[in-house]
Design an enzyme around this catalytic site. Structure first.
Site, mmCIF file in Angstrom:
data_model
loop_
_atom_site.group_PDB
_atom_site.id
_atom_site.type_symbol
_atom_site.label_atom_id
_atom_site.label_comp_id
_atom_site.label_asym_id
_atom_site.label_seq_id
_atom_site.Cartn_x
_atom_site.Cartn_y
_atom_site.Cartn_z
ATOM 1 N N SER A 31 39.273 -22.452 16.418
ATOM 2 C CA SER A 31 39.598 -23.432 17.448
ATOM 3 C C SER A 31 40.262 -22.812 18.670
ATOM 4 C CB SER A 31 40.518 -24.514 16.866
ATOM 5 O OG SER A 31 41.682 -23.937 16.288
ATOM 6 N N GLY A 46 38.484 -24.913 12.874
ATOM 7 C CA GLY A 46 38.645 -24.927 11.425
ATOM 8 C C GLY A 46 38.069 -23.714 10.715
ATOM 9 N N ASP A 68 50.637 -30.095 18.996
ATOM 10 C CA ASP A 68 50.618 -29.573 17.624
ATOM 11 C C ASP A 68 51.365 -28.247 17.501
ATOM 12 O OD1 ASP A 68 48.878 -27.720 18.767
ATOM 13 O OD2 ASP A 68 47.094 -28.509 17.788
ATOM 14 N N HIS A 87 47.837 -24.908 19.385
ATOM 15 C CA HIS A 87 46.741 -24.649 20.312
ATOM 16 C C HIS A 87 47.236 -24.610 21.759
ATOM 17 C CE1 HIS A 87 44.726 -26.334 16.708
ATOM 18 N NE2 HIS A 87 43.855 -25.370 16.986
ATOM 19 N N ASN A 97 43.602 -19.415 10.477
ATOM 20 C CA ASN A 97 43.512 -20.493 9.491
ATOM 21 C C ASN A 97 43.731 -19.988 8.071
ATOM 22 O OD1 ASN A 97 43.031 -22.730 11.240
ATOM 23 N ND2 ASN A 97 40.936 -22.024 11.525
#
Length: 216
Positions: free
Chosen positions: A44, A81, A192, A195, A109
């Site tokens: 991402s 993801g 979040d 990002h 991730n």
């Protein structure tokens, strides 16, 4: 771009304009195809999660390339993801002729999910091997990553070391930390906290360019 003035220039004029338009389109396509390709393969962070099209750092890199008149075309193959395991399975589908540089940006991730470190390392190794086998002339850039110490200091430290150790072992280029001067700074990250914002992406692009730029 040639405009088609339908009903105003007659059939002969219309046909001529259409032919000129087709030639122009074919010329542009040929010019684009002749450019060397830079593949950004990541998660991402590469895809530009939460941002508008054109705001992710690979596109900012393309703008910089264009401003310098360099004959390279950026391919953004970021997928939100993505883990190193899924990336390993997807990479072969996006490797194509004409790619001269591959930037591998994966692992974040894995770290956030506590994936066993030997699996992350093995998957990254497999992707490097795949590029070297399929595109032996291509340069490889590995994007280094760091994670919060949620999984413990030992895991965090070993995770961070995977990237420079692999880069040294395989003699590929390394971006020491993709999110340098961005990670942990609220104003440069979305709500979040993970990002980058538009401004954060600009700094990420600078981090990438420090390694990529000299190769161009």
């Amino acid at each position: 771009m040639t405009l088609l003035l339908l009903g105003c220039g007659g059939k002969t004029s219309e046909k001529k304009n259409q032919e000129e338009s087709n030639v122009e389109t074919e010329t542009k396509a040929s010019s684009s195809d002749s450019k060397k390709k830079i593949l950004f393969f990541g998660d991402s962070l590469t895809a530009g999660y939460g941002l508008e099209m054109g705001e992710a750092f690979p596109i900012l890199i393309q703008h910089r390339i264009d401003s310098l008149g360099l004959e390279y075309r950026v391919i953004n193959a970021g997928l939100s993801g993505e883990t190193t395991a899924s990336g390993k399975n997807r990479l072969d589908w996006v490797l194509e002729d004409g790619i001269s540089i591959v930037i591998i940006e994966l692992g974040a991730n894995d770290g956030l999910r506590g994936v066993p470190l030997n699996e992350t390392e093995s998957n990254l190794q497999a992707m490097v091997d795949m590029v070297q086998e399929k595109l032996p002339e291509a340069e490889i850039i590995l994007a280094g990553m760091k994670i919060p110490p949620n999984m413990g200091l030992e895991y965090t430290s070993r995770f961070e070391n995977i990237f420079p150790e692999l880069a040294e072992k395989e003699n590929v280029y390394l971006i020491p930390f993709l999110l340098e001067n961005v990670a942990g700074i609220p104003d440069l990250n979305q709500s979040d906290g993970i990002h980058p914002t538009v401004e954060g992406q600009k700094i990420v692009a600078d981090n990438v360019w420090e390694v990529l730029g000299p190769l161009l």
